[in-house]
Design an enzyme around this catalytic site. Structure first.
Site, short mmCIF file in Angstrom:
data_model
loop_
_atom_site.label_atom_id
_atom_site.label_comp_id
_atom_site.label_asym_id
_atom_site.label_seq_id
_atom_site.Cartn_x
_atom_site.Cartn_y
_atom_site.Cartn_z
N LYS A 1 34.19 29.43 106.54
CA LYS A 1 35.12 30.14 105.66
C LYS A 1 34.51 31.48 105.30
CE LYS A 1 37.42 29.93 101.21
NZ LYS A 1 37.83 29.08 100.08
N LYS B 1 38.49 29.64 108.97
CA LYS B 1 39.40 30.32 108.04
C LYS B 1 38.87 31.70 107.72
CE LYS B 1 40.89 30.06 103.32
NZ LYS B 1 40.67 29.47 102.03
C1 PBG Z 1 39.76 28.15 97.26
C2 PBG Z 1 40.59 28.61 98.38
C3 PBG Z 1 41.02 29.91 98.69
C4 PBG Z 1 41.88 29.77 99.77
C5 PBG Z 1 41.91 28.43 100.11
N1 PBG Z 1 41.10 27.73 99.25
C6 PBG Z 1 40.77 31.20 98.02
C7 PBG Z 1 39.46 31.82 98.05
O1 PBG Z 1 38.48 31.34 98.63
O2 PBG Z 1 39.37 32.88 97.41
C8 PBG Z 1 42.63 30.89 100.41
C9 PBG Z 1 43.88 30.48 101.12
C10 PBG Z 1 44.80 31.58 101.44
O3 PBG Z 1 44.51 32.78 101.30
O4 PBG Z 1 45.91 31.25 101.87
N2 PBG Z 1 38.45 28.55 97.29
#
Ligand code: PBG
Length: 319
Positions: free
Chosen positions: A192, A245
């Site tokens: 991520k 992601k």
């Molecule tokens: C929680 C999380 C996020 C997303 C999914 N889980 C936000 C982040 O990390 O700031 C983003 C999902 C999206 O942008 O659709 N940490």
């Protein structure tokens, strides 16, 4: 003479030799669930997506099931945020209640719960802070493991930790097993990235960090070898499936992961990717089939599971 155009001549010929096909059985629809009904309503930067209260989320899950979408990914937005995100561990919290509601109304519907603290803390970071304002890895891991058990007690099928702390998959697996939840699966947000494409999500979840950013725990966008290390570690720690992601700007990472690992791989087509396409289509600058092209790219690049805000509309259009 070789003429590749021979097999492109008619729709049936093209379908006959088509290499990859997106199927709704592989789609996951994310859903934002608010504890306070007065917080429900449309999200400006995500046209077509709304914050739902618990009853609406249960109804939405039933509607998704009816059109063949097998799973929802839940994000909870509590009525009150505090420094530790304590509402996240409440057995009667918004996610816990939604899990129970969906499982009661539609037991076959798969419920995946995102596990993170950023929607629950008043500072918006994904974990607990130490005295100096840094995210404390190990304290966060033990807190989130406790939260995971409450999701499991509510009947969740899959837990998806998205906090990017080190060692969390092993800790969550141990906590689940210790409480008898050996069947609850872990889909880890393994690779991520600290991405600008989460902007609309942060509006939806009111989770933008109040100070600093997430670069000390989410990955640096230029790195791909590091993504493979993250994934390998999560698999070793017991992840049943892993995630890359965002999606579109990281298709190379998805492909590298597919080539290196045999576990199921999910890709998250995030909020900014959704907003971008929606805006261009609304302006008439792109045709709707750009959506199909993007979703198919994930399958072609090696994703088994595609998490996308387009799931419902795609499945509706492709009945
Ligand atoms: C929680 C999380 C996020 C997303 C999914 N889980 C936000 C982040 O990390 O700031 C983003 C999902 C999206 O942008 O659709 N940490």
């Amino acid at each position: 003479m070789i003429r590749l155009r021979r097999l492109r001549r008619t729709p049936a010929l093209r379908a006959l030799v088509r290499e990859h096909q997106l199927r709704k059985e592989h789609l996951v629809q994310p859903a934002f669930v608010v504890e306070r009904s007065s917080d429900a309503g449309p999200i400006a930067s995500m046209p077509g997506i709304s914050r739902l209260d618990v009853d609406q989320a249960v109804a939405e899950a039933q509607a998704l099931h009816a059109i063949g979408i097998p799973a929802v990914l839940l994000f909870g937005i509590p009525a009150r945020k505090d420094a530790t995100g304590s509402a996240n561990a409440d057995p009667n919290g918004v996610v816990q209640r939604t899990i129970r509601g969906i499982k009661q109304a539609q037991p076959e519907m798969l419920v995946i719960a995102d596990l993170c603290n950023c929607e629950y803390t008043d500072h918006g970071h994904c974990g607990l802070l130490d005295g100096r304002g840094n995210v404390d890895n190990d304290a966060t891991v033990s807190f989130l493991s406790r939260v995971a058990v409450t999701y499991a007690q509510s009947g969740v099928d899959v837990i998806a930790p998205s906090d990017m702390m080190d060692g969390r998959v092993e800790a969550i697996r141990s906590a689940l097993d210790a409480h008898g939840f050996t069947d609850v699966a872990i889909l880890s947000y393994a690779a991520k990235y600290a991405s600008a494409f989460y902007g609309p999500f942060r509006e939806a979840a009111e989770s933008a960090p109040a100070h600093g950013d997430r670069r000390s725990y989410q990955m640096d966008p230029p790195n791909v070898r590091e993504a493979l290390r993250e994934i390998a570690l999560d698999i070793e720690e017991g992840a049943d499936a892993v995630m890359v992601k965002p999606g579109l700007p990281y298709l190379d990472v998805l492909r590298a992961a597919r080539d290196a690992f045999d576990v199921p791989i999910a890709v998250y087509n995030v909020s900014g990717e959704y907003a971008m396409l929606k805006a261009a289509i609304a302006h008439g600058w792109l045709e709707e089939r750009a959506i199909d092209e993007v979703l198919t790219a994930f399958v072609r690049a090696g994703a088994d599971i595609v998490i996308t805000y387009f799931a419902k509309e795609w499945a509706t259009r492709n009945r």
